[in-house]
Design a protein around this motif. Structure first.
Motif, PDB file in Angstrom:
ATOM      1  N   ASP A  10     -16.443  -2.481  16.576  1.00 27.96           N
ATOM      2  CA  ASP A  10     -17.872  -2.449  16.283  1.00 27.96           C
ATOM      3  C   ASP A  10     -18.037  -2.263  14.782  1.00 27.96           C
ATOM      4  O   ASP A  10     -17.626  -1.248  14.235  1.00 27.96           O
ATOM      5  N   TYR A  11     -18.606  -3.279  14.112  1.00 26.10           N
ATOM      6  CA  TYR A  11     -18.811  -3.162  12.660  1.00 26.10           C
ATOM      7  C   TYR A  11     -20.119  -2.445  12.330  1.00 26.10           C
ATOM      8  O   TYR A  11     -20.487  -2.334  11.181  1.00 26.10           O
ATOM      9  N   GLY A  12     -20.844  -2.050  13.378  1.00 34.21           N
ATOM     10  CA  GLY A  12     -22.113  -1.378  13.109  1.00 34.21           C
ATOM     11  C   GLY A  12     -23.289  -2.236  13.520  1.00 34.21           C
ATOM     12  O   GLY A  12     -24.149  -1.793  14.265  1.00 34.21           O
ATOM     13  N   LEU A  13     -23.284  -3.491  13.065  1.00 30.43           N
ATOM     14  CA  LEU A  13     -24.398  -4.378  13.409  1.00 30.43           C
ATOM     15  C   LEU A  13     -24.129  -5.162  14.682  1.00 30.43           C
ATOM     16  O   LEU A  13     -25.039  -5.535  15.397  1.00 30.43           O
ATOM     17  N   ASN A  14     -22.843  -5.444  14.927  1.00 25.17           N
ATOM     18  CA  ASN A  14     -22.504  -6.185  16.139  1.00 25.17           C
ATOM     19  C   ASN A  14     -21.080  -5.867  16.568  1.00 25.17           C
ATOM     20  O   ASN A  14     -20.297  -5.339  15.786  1.00 25.17           O
ATOM     21  N   TRP A  15     -20.786  -6.163  17.835  1.00 23.82           N
ATOM     22  CA  TRP A  15     -19.438  -5.966  18.345  1.00 23.82           C
ATOM     23  C   TRP A  15     -18.635  -7.221  18.049  1.00 23.82           C
ATOM     24  O   TRP A  15     -18.889  -8.271  18.642  1.00 23.82           O
ATOM     25  N   ALA A  16     -17.653  -7.112  17.139  1.00 29.06           N
ATOM     26  CA  ALA A  16     -16.822  -8.278  16.809  1.00 29.06           C
ATOM     27  C   ALA A  16     -15.808  -8.527  17.919  1.00 29.06           C
ATOM     28  O   ALA A  16     -15.458  -9.680  18.191  1.00 29.06           O
ATOM     29  N   LEU A  17     -15.330  -7.459  18.565  1.00 31.94           N
ATOM     30  CA  LEU A  17     -14.409  -7.594  19.704  1.00 31.94           C
ATOM     31  C   LEU A  17     -14.953  -6.732  20.840  1.00 31.94           C
ATOM     32  O   LEU A  17     -15.349  -5.587  20.620  1.00 31.94           O
ATOM     33  N   GLY A  34     -11.250 -20.484  18.289  1.00 32.09           N
ATOM     34  CA  GLY A  34     -12.594 -20.030  18.655  1.00 32.09           C
ATOM     35  C   GLY A  34     -13.553 -20.348  17.529  1.00 32.09           C
ATOM     36  O   GLY A  34     -13.129 -20.552  16.390  1.00 32.09           O
ATOM     37  N   PRO A  35     -14.849 -20.387  17.845  1.00 30.39           N
ATOM     38  CA  PRO A  35     -15.831 -20.724  16.802  1.00 30.39           C
ATOM     39  C   PRO A  35     -15.899 -19.651  15.714  1.00 30.39           C
ATOM     40  O   PRO A  35     -15.382 -18.542  15.904  1.00 30.39           O
ATOM     41  N   ASN A  36     -16.548 -19.975  14.621  1.00 34.61           N
ATOM     42  CA  ASN A  36     -16.735 -18.988  13.544  1.00 34.61           C
ATOM     43  C   ASN A  36     -17.429 -17.753  14.104  1.00 34.61           C
ATOM     44  O   ASN A  36     -18.348 -17.860  14.919  1.00 34.61           O
ATOM     45  N   GLY A  37     -16.957 -16.600  13.680  1.00 36.46           N
ATOM     46  CA  GLY A  37     -17.589 -15.351  14.099  1.00 36.46           C
ATOM     47  C   GLY A  37     -17.132 -14.864  15.462  1.00 36.46           C
ATOM     48  O   GLY A  37     -17.639 -13.864  15.981  1.00 36.46           O
ATOM     49  N   ALA A  38     -16.153 -15.544  16.073  1.00 40.45           N
ATOM     50  CA  ALA A  38     -15.684 -15.162  17.415  1.00 40.45           C
ATOM     51  C   ALA A  38     -14.900 -13.848  17.398  1.00 40.45           C
ATOM     52  O   ALA A  38     -14.742 -13.205  18.437  1.00 40.45           O
ATOM     53  N   GLY A  39     -14.381 -13.480  16.223  1.00 38.51           N
ATOM     54  CA  GLY A  39     -13.622 -12.226  16.130  1.00 38.51           C
ATOM     55  C   GLY A  39     -12.135 -12.428  15.877  1.00 38.51           C
ATOM     56  O   GLY A  39     -11.352 -11.474  15.898  1.00 38.51           O
ATOM     57  N   LYS A  40     -11.725 -13.662  15.577  1.00 43.81           N
ATOM     58  CA  LYS A  40     -10.293 -13.985  15.415  1.00 43.81           C
ATOM     59  C   LYS A  40      -9.666 -13.204  14.255  1.00 43.81           C
ATOM     60  O   LYS A  40      -8.627 -12.572  14.419  1.00 43.81           O
ATOM     61  N   SER A  41     -10.308 -13.252  13.081  1.00 38.80           N
ATOM     62  CA  SER A  41      -9.738 -12.565  11.917  1.00 38.80           C
ATOM     63  C   SER A  41      -9.735 -11.056  12.130  1.00 38.80           C
ATOM     64  O   SER A  41      -8.799 -10.368  11.716  1.00 38.80           O
ATOM     65  N   THR A  42     -10.773 -10.563  12.777  1.00 38.79           N
ATOM     66  CA  THR A  42     -10.833  -9.122  13.064  1.00 38.79           C
ATOM     67  C   THR A  42      -9.634  -8.727  13.918  1.00 38.79           C
ATOM     68  O   THR A  42      -8.945  -7.737  13.634  1.00 38.79           O
ATOM     69  N   LEU A  43      -9.358  -9.522  14.951  1.00 32.73           N
ATOM     70  CA  LEU A  43      -8.223  -9.228  15.838  1.00 32.73           C
ATOM     71  C   LEU A  43      -6.907  -9.248  15.052  1.00 32.73           C
ATOM     72  O   LEU A  43      -6.087  -8.330  15.163  1.00 32.73           O
TER      73      LEU A  43
HETATM   74  P1  ADP Z   1     -13.770 -15.263  13.015  1.00 29.40           P
HETATM   75  O1  ADP Z   1     -12.493 -14.946  12.300  1.00 29.40           O
HETATM   76  O2  ADP Z   1     -13.544 -15.711  14.427  1.00 29.40           O
HETATM   77  O3  ADP Z   1     -14.646 -16.214  12.263  1.00 29.40           O
HETATM   78  P2  ADP Z   1     -14.519 -12.561  12.312  1.00 29.40           P
HETATM   79  O4  ADP Z   1     -13.499 -11.654  12.906  1.00 29.40           O
HETATM   80  O5  ADP Z   1     -14.410 -12.859  10.855  1.00 29.40           O
HETATM   81  O6  ADP Z   1     -14.604 -13.900  13.163  1.00 29.40           O
HETATM   82  O7  ADP Z   1     -15.957 -11.944  12.559  1.00 29.40           O
HETATM   83  C1  ADP Z   1     -16.411 -11.530  13.858  1.00 29.40           C
HETATM   84  C2  ADP Z   1     -17.791 -10.896  13.712  1.00 29.40           C
HETATM   85  O8  ADP Z   1     -17.690  -9.695  12.965  1.00 29.40           O
HETATM   86  C3  ADP Z   1     -18.798 -11.777  12.973  1.00 29.40           C
HETATM   87  O9  ADP Z   1     -20.065 -11.590  13.552  1.00 29.40           O
HETATM   88  C4  ADP Z   1     -18.764 -11.237  11.563  1.00 29.40           C
HETATM   89  O10 ADP Z   1     -19.996 -11.440  10.911  1.00 29.40           O
HETATM   90  C5  ADP Z   1     -18.498  -9.758  11.799  1.00 29.40           C
HETATM   91  N1  ADP Z   1     -17.744  -9.159  10.705  1.00 29.40           N
HETATM   92  C6  ADP Z   1     -16.531  -9.524  10.258  1.00 29.40           C
HETATM   93  N2  ADP Z   1     -16.119  -8.730   9.258  1.00 29.40           N
HETATM   94  C7  ADP Z   1     -17.119  -7.830   9.051  1.00 29.40           C
HETATM   95  C8  ADP Z   1     -17.307  -6.733   8.155  1.00 29.40           C
HETATM   96  N3  ADP Z   1     -16.386  -6.400   7.268  1.00 29.40           N
HETATM   97  N4  ADP Z   1     -18.461  -6.031   8.250  1.00 29.40           N
HETATM   98  C9  ADP Z   1     -19.413  -6.353   9.167  1.00 29.40           C
HETATM   99  N5  ADP Z   1     -19.294  -7.364  10.062  1.00 29.40           N
HETATM  100  C10 ADP Z   1     -18.172  -8.100   9.995  1.00 29.40           C
END
Ligand code: ADP
Length: 250
Positions: A10-17, A34-43
């Motif tokens: 949870d980044y605060g504004l939305n649940w990334a995973l 997965g599409p942009n914003g799916a949470g791949k980089s976060t994972l």
């Molecule tokens: P992907 O790699 O699939 O494009 P990300 O993992 O980058 O997805 O992002 C997943 C979600 O988390 C998106 O909605 C993105 O805006 C949000 N997000 C990613 N990094 C941050 C961050 N540092 N702070 C707040 N929100 C973030």
């Protein structure tokens, strides 16, 4: 080798995973799309120990973290958007620098082997600033595998590569896989990603919506599956949509 259970962020504004389960056996090559914003980089950043999860369990080689993050880092090589290489150092100087940083033994031999592996031995005395994007990417893989990690994590390694450089990267990654390295790769290139891996998973809005063996599908079947799973992403977003938590329907 990699075990992920109930992972949320949870980044605060939305649940990334929103509760991801994913297991990679030793030596397995898994592609995550997965599409942009799916949470791949976060994972990927969580598995690389660069980011703390909100909840859930992650372990590499049986070591859970964050408790054992330092130990886990020794077993991981990461290729992200930044090469971490120094443009004004030569290829050999860059690898020597990282070998010293990792406190490795037999540095000269190791650097020579790494340069040969990625086909840059003849360019060892050239500065990285003059390298093509493909050469930088190959040297980045040499840098990331210098300490012989069990796991290689790759975030969009094909970005900016021409066809020839992509093919060179393909064979390099296949070689890493054949050498027993466990690989988790993020890519936007569905066909390429499918060709390379043994298993492919689709992440959508923080959830794994498919996780299949690449041998069980063809590129066109997989493209259909991907479109089917990610179609709602192309629909017009409802601005009044409520923020949802893990476990709730997205
Ligand atoms: P992907 O790699 O699939 O494009 P990300 O993992 O980058 O997805 O992002 C997943 C979600 O988390 C998106 O909605 C993105 O805006 C949000 N997000 C990613 N990094 C941050 C961050 N540092 N702070 C707040 N929100 C973030």
């Amino acid at each position: 080798m990699i075990k992920i259970r109930g992972l949320t962020k949870d980044y605060g504004l939305n649940w990334a995973l929103r509760g991801v389960d994913l297991h990679l056996k030793p030596g397995e090559f898994v592609t995550l799309v997965g599409p942009n914003g799916a949470g791949k980089s976060t994972l990927l950043r969580i598995v690389a120990t660069l980011l703390a999860p909100t909840s859930g369990e992650v372990s590499v080689g049986g070591w859970p973290f964050p408790q054992h993050a330092a130990r886990v880092r020794r077993h991981i090589g990461l290729v992200s958007h930044q090469s971490l290489l120094y443009n004004d150092l030569t290829a050999a100087e860059n690898l020597t620098f990282f070998a010293k940083l990792y406190q490795l033994q037999d540095i000269e031999d190791r650097v020579e082997r790494a340069l040969k592996k990625v086909g840059l031995y003849a360019r060892q005395r050239d500065t990285v600033g003059g390298f093509s994007r493909g050469m930088v990417q190959r040297l980045t893989i040499a840098r990331a595998t210098l300490h012989e990690p069990d796991v290689l994590l790759l975030d969009e390694p094909y970005t900016g590569l021409d066809q020839e450089a992509s093919q060179l990267l393909d064979s390099l990654l296949q070689q890493e896989s054949e050498n027993g390295r466990t690989i988790l790769m993020i890519t936007h290139d569905l066909v390429h990603g499918l060709e390379q891996c043994q298993r492919i998973a689709i992440l959508k809005q923080g959830r794994l919506v498919a996780n299949i063996k690449s041998a069980d599908t063809t590129p066109s079947e997989f493209l259909d599956l991907y479109t089917q799973h990610t179609r709602s992403n192309h629909k017009k977003r409802n601005p009044k949509r409520q923020r949802t938590k893990p476990g709730e329907a997205a």
